[in-house]
Design an enzyme around this catalytic site. Structure first.
Site, PDB file in Angstrom:
ATOM      1  N   GLY A 126       0.798  -1.219   0.000  1.00  0.00           N
ATOM      2  CA  GLY A 126       0.000   0.000   0.000  1.00  0.00           C
ATOM      3  C   GLY A 126       0.825   1.260   0.000  1.00  0.00           C
ATOM      4  O   GLY A 126       2.035   1.225   0.240  1.00  0.00           O
ATOM      5  N   ASP A 181       9.900  -9.185   9.140  1.00  0.00           N
ATOM      6  CA  ASP A 181      10.399  -8.253   8.121  1.00  0.00           C
ATOM      7  C   ASP A 181      11.128  -7.082   8.774  1.00  0.00           C
ATOM      8  O   ASP A 181      10.901  -5.916   8.440  1.00  0.00           O
ATOM      9  CB  ASP A 181       9.261  -7.751   7.234  1.00  0.00           C
ATOM     10  CG  ASP A 181       9.790  -7.177   5.906  1.00  0.00           C
ATOM     11  OD1 ASP A 181      10.985  -7.404   5.595  1.00  0.00           O
ATOM     12  OD2 ASP A 181       9.030  -6.503   5.194  1.00  0.00           O
ATOM     13  N   VAL A 202       1.531   5.063   1.600  1.00  0.00           N
ATOM     14  CA  VAL A 202       1.397   5.690   2.914  1.00  0.00           C
ATOM     15  C   VAL A 202       1.397   7.207   2.729  1.00  0.00           C
ATOM     16  O   VAL A 202       2.231   7.753   1.990  1.00  0.00           O
ATOM     17  CB  VAL A 202       2.546   5.252   3.860  1.00  0.00           C
ATOM     18  CG1 VAL A 202       2.353   5.855   5.240  1.00  0.00           C
ATOM     19  CG2 VAL A 202       2.601   3.728   3.954  1.00  0.00           C
TER      20      VAL A 202
HETATM   21  N1  ATP Z   1       3.161   5.702  10.723  1.00  0.00           N
HETATM   22  C1  ATP Z   1       3.993   6.112   9.785  1.00  0.00           C
HETATM   23  N2  ATP Z   1       4.521   7.343   9.846  1.00  0.00           N
HETATM   24  C2  ATP Z   1       5.366   7.768   8.894  1.00  0.00           C
HETATM   25  N3  ATP Z   1       5.790   7.029   7.862  1.00  0.00           N
HETATM   26  C3  ATP Z   1       5.309   5.787   7.751  1.00  0.00           C
HETATM   27  C4  ATP Z   1       4.376   5.264   8.688  1.00  0.00           C
HETATM   28  N4  ATP Z   1       4.074   4.003   8.326  1.00  0.00           N
HETATM   29  C5  ATP Z   1       4.789   3.754   7.207  1.00  0.00           C
HETATM   30  N5  ATP Z   1       5.525   4.828   6.848  1.00  0.00           N
HETATM   31  C6  ATP Z   1       6.436   4.950   5.694  1.00  0.00           C
HETATM   32  O1  ATP Z   1       5.935   4.164   4.628  1.00  0.00           O
HETATM   33  C7  ATP Z   1       6.865   3.126   4.272  1.00  0.00           C
HETATM   34  C8  ATP Z   1       6.089   1.894   3.860  1.00  0.00           C
HETATM   35  O2  ATP Z   1       5.242   1.498   4.920  1.00  0.00           O
HETATM   36  P1  ATP Z   1       4.967  -0.034   5.243  1.00  0.00           P
HETATM   37  O3  ATP Z   1       6.298  -0.713   5.407  1.00  0.00           O
HETATM   38  O4  ATP Z   1       4.032  -0.147   6.388  1.00  0.00           O
HETATM   39  O5  ATP Z   1       4.256  -0.479   3.885  1.00  0.00           O
HETATM   40  P2  ATP Z   1       4.302  -1.896   3.181  1.00  0.00           P
HETATM   41  O6  ATP Z   1       3.448  -1.826   1.984  1.00  0.00           O
HETATM   42  O7  ATP Z   1       3.928  -2.950   4.161  1.00  0.00           O
HETATM   43  O8  ATP Z   1       5.838  -1.963   2.809  1.00  0.00           O
HETATM   44  P3  ATP Z   1       6.748  -3.229   2.489  1.00  0.00           P
HETATM   45  O9  ATP Z   1       6.928  -3.244   1.006  1.00  0.00           O
HETATM   46  O10 ATP Z   1       8.025  -2.927   3.228  1.00  0.00           O
HETATM   47  O11 ATP Z   1       6.068  -4.423   3.024  1.00  0.00           O
HETATM   48  C9  ATP Z   1       7.745   2.961   5.504  1.00  0.00           C
HETATM   49  O12 ATP Z   1       9.031   2.518   5.158  1.00  0.00           O
HETATM   50  C10 ATP Z   1       7.795   4.385   6.065  1.00  0.00           C
HETATM   51  O13 ATP Z   1       8.800   5.152   5.436  1.00  0.00           O
END
Ligand code: ATP
Length: 513
Positions: free
Chosen positions: A37, A163, A39
């Site tokens: 997703g 992770d 962010v």
């Molecule tokens: N609460 C938050 N506040 C600020 N930045 C955030 C927050 N949550 C996520 N991010 C930013 O967004 C990025 C991606 O978030 P997240 O890792 O939760 O997404 P994902 O889709 O699960 O990513 P991945 O591909 O690593 O699985 C994080 O590396 C961070 O830089």
């Protein structure tokens, strides 16, 4: 990706969750892009509170809500700790009721589901990638202590994160570090006998037992990742940056020695051991490679990067290690400097933009060699163009490379596979598939046999980096702190710095559906 029936989301458990729409928030900035997703930084209109909204990707979901998001929500609902990112609520956006052909869209959640989190100013990957930034020893101890405290809490509550990497360690300007992204996490119990997938954890932080095909494992897998991050913070660059699984194992064995029944009883029974065991025995070199670390740091890294998972140090024992109890002690999080916000996504994006600018400037230089400052530009048409002449005190338009404006906030493409240049962290997605024979497979007697093409995303897989070896251009090993303590980040503006992306935060965008 596996999907679950809609009912399983069970938003009713928390009556308020899911009852509000995303319109309660004003979108400010795109701060992250993950496999699952996007962010966004956003402001709650009623309270003015700054939050992070993670939009759950639904594009590929035909049958329901993605199982990874269900897991993340379920686990985060039961975890409450200062060092674990808090999930505040779930909000929805209505979305289209009909598809492009005008047929009703059967998916109730098509519009968009957002997880609302506390906003965090940085992630460790983005923060430590800032040019010239050096963490002090008390600072490294402070971050490591918080990481281990949060992880210990997860492990005690029988949750494996699976992770752990810099981009998933979020830090706010109060110096608090929180574990984030529980999309690959899962519950475990010590008497659990079932098989778990070994396609988890981003490649550079993945332990040898998973790379060798183990399907029974526990919290030790997270501790390997912690060891990689700890050593990286002190060493100044990623320590095990393989391009594919065979190369990753080779690098691990070159650093930690070859596994055998003496140093890791039972290793020969792990499914792919025979495919990957080094052709000739390798010595363990951890103490030699990291000889510049202080004694206690070296002891701790050594115990984290232990091949045999059953001998690897636990989070609890790591917190008791001499390293944290000897001078210099970990600093108080509140004493940490306040930095301009930095997220890995933005750091990469900025770097990509910078590279583009440089390339464009180079191209322009080749096309239009520098004019003598006092001469009018070369007249290609034979006729002077008055608008190009600004007189001797003004630079000509053509002698200046056109520098495009900062990255547009309307273009949020993920900077996949940037050409050349340093790109410090592997993305956790794996668009390139698995083993690439051109990238060091078969080297040193390894075979790629057990690895089918894979991707982390669907729902599990490896996080093979999309780019080649990194340069260490922004070396950020431990050193005297040289960070800016500019007061603009500490005060009245709610502790947040200027927008590094040049985006007007007051601008309201439509929320993506
Ligand atoms: N609460 C938050 N506040 C600020 N930045 C955030 C927050 N949550 C996520 N991010 C930013 O967004 C990025 C991606 O978030 P997240 O890792 O939760 O997404 P994902 O889709 O699960 O990513 P991945 O591909 O690593 O699985 C994080 O590396 C961070 O830089």
């Amino acid at each position: 990706m596996a999907a679950a029936p809609l009912g399983l989301l069970n938003l009713e458990e928390s009556p308020l969750w899911g009852s509000r729409t995303v319109d309660c928030f004003q979108q400010l900035e795109h701060i992250g892009e993950g496999t699952y997703g996007q962010v966004y930084m956003a402001r709650e209109i009623k309270t003015g509170e700054i939050v992070a909204l993670k939009r759950i990707r639904m594009e590929n979901e035909r049958e329901g809500f993605p199982i990874t998001a269900i897991r993340e929500i379920k686990l985060l609902k039961k975890l409450h700790h200062e060092n674990v990112l808090k999930l505040k609520e779930i909000v929805t956006s209505p979305g289209r009721e009909k598809d492009e052909q005008g047929h009703p869209d059967g998916n109730k959640y098509r519009g968009g589901i957002y997880m609302v989190f506390d906003y965090m100013d940085h992630d460790l990957a983005g923060l430590s990638d800032r040019p010239g930034l050096r963490f002090s020893i008390p600072q490294v101890k402070c971050y490591m202590k918080q990481l281990l405290t949060g992880l210990h809490y997860c492990h005690v509550n029988q949750v494996l994160h699976r992770d752990i990497k810099g981009a998933n360690l979020l830090i706010n300007n109060e110096g608090i570090l929180k574990l984030a992204d529980f999309g690959l996490a899962r519950s475990f119990s010590s008497d659990h006998n079932g098989n778990l997938t070994n396609r988890v954890i981003t490649l550079w932080y993945r332990p040898p037992e998973l790379l060798l095909g183990a399907t029974k494992y526990g919290p030790d897998v997270d501790m390997w990742s912690v060891g990689c991050i700890f050593a990286e913070l002190l060493y100044g660059k990623p320590i095990l940056n393989g391009n594919n699984e065979p190369e990753q194992l080779r690098k691990i064995f070159e650093l930690c020695g070859s596994p055998d029944e003496n140093n890791w009883p039972g290793v020969s029974k792990i499914p792919w051991y025979n495919n990957f065991k080094p052709a000739k025995p390798l010595e363990r070199r951890v103490r030699e490679v990291f000889r510049t670390f202080d004694r206690h740091a070296l002891d701790l890294v050594d115990r984290m990067l232990t091949l045999d998972p059953s001998k690897r140090i636990s989070a609890k024992d790591a917190l008791d290690a001499e390293y944290f109890w000897n001078d210099p002690l970990p600093c108080d999080p509140k004493s940490l400097p306040k930095y301009e916000s930095s997220h890995d996504f933005q750091t990469k994006k900025k770097r990509q933009q910078q590279r583009k600018n440089e390339e464009q400037a180079k191209r322009q230089k080749l096309q239009h060699p520098q004019q003598h400052a006092r001469l009018p530009p070369i007249q290609h048409s034979g006729r002077a163009h008055p608008q190009h002449w600004h007189g001797p005190n003004h630079p000509t338009n053509n002698s200046q490379p056109t520098v495009p404006a900062g990255p547009s906030h309307h273009q949020y493409g993920r900077p996949h596979g940037l050409p050349g240049g340093p790109n410090r962290y592997p993305s956790s997605g794996n668009p390139n598939g698995g083993y690439n024979p051109n990238h060091g497979g078969q080297v040193g007697g390894y075979s790629s046999a057990p690895y089918p093409p894979q991707g982390r995303g669907q729902p599990y897989g490896s996080g093979v980096p999309t780019t080649g070896p990194r340069g260490a251009t922004s070396g950020y090993g431990v050193g005297p702190p040289n960070y800016s303590q500019s007061s603009q980040y500490g005060g009245a503006a709610g502790g947040r710095g200027p927008n590094p992306m040049g985006v007007n935060r007051n601008q309201q965008y439509g929320w993506p559906q």
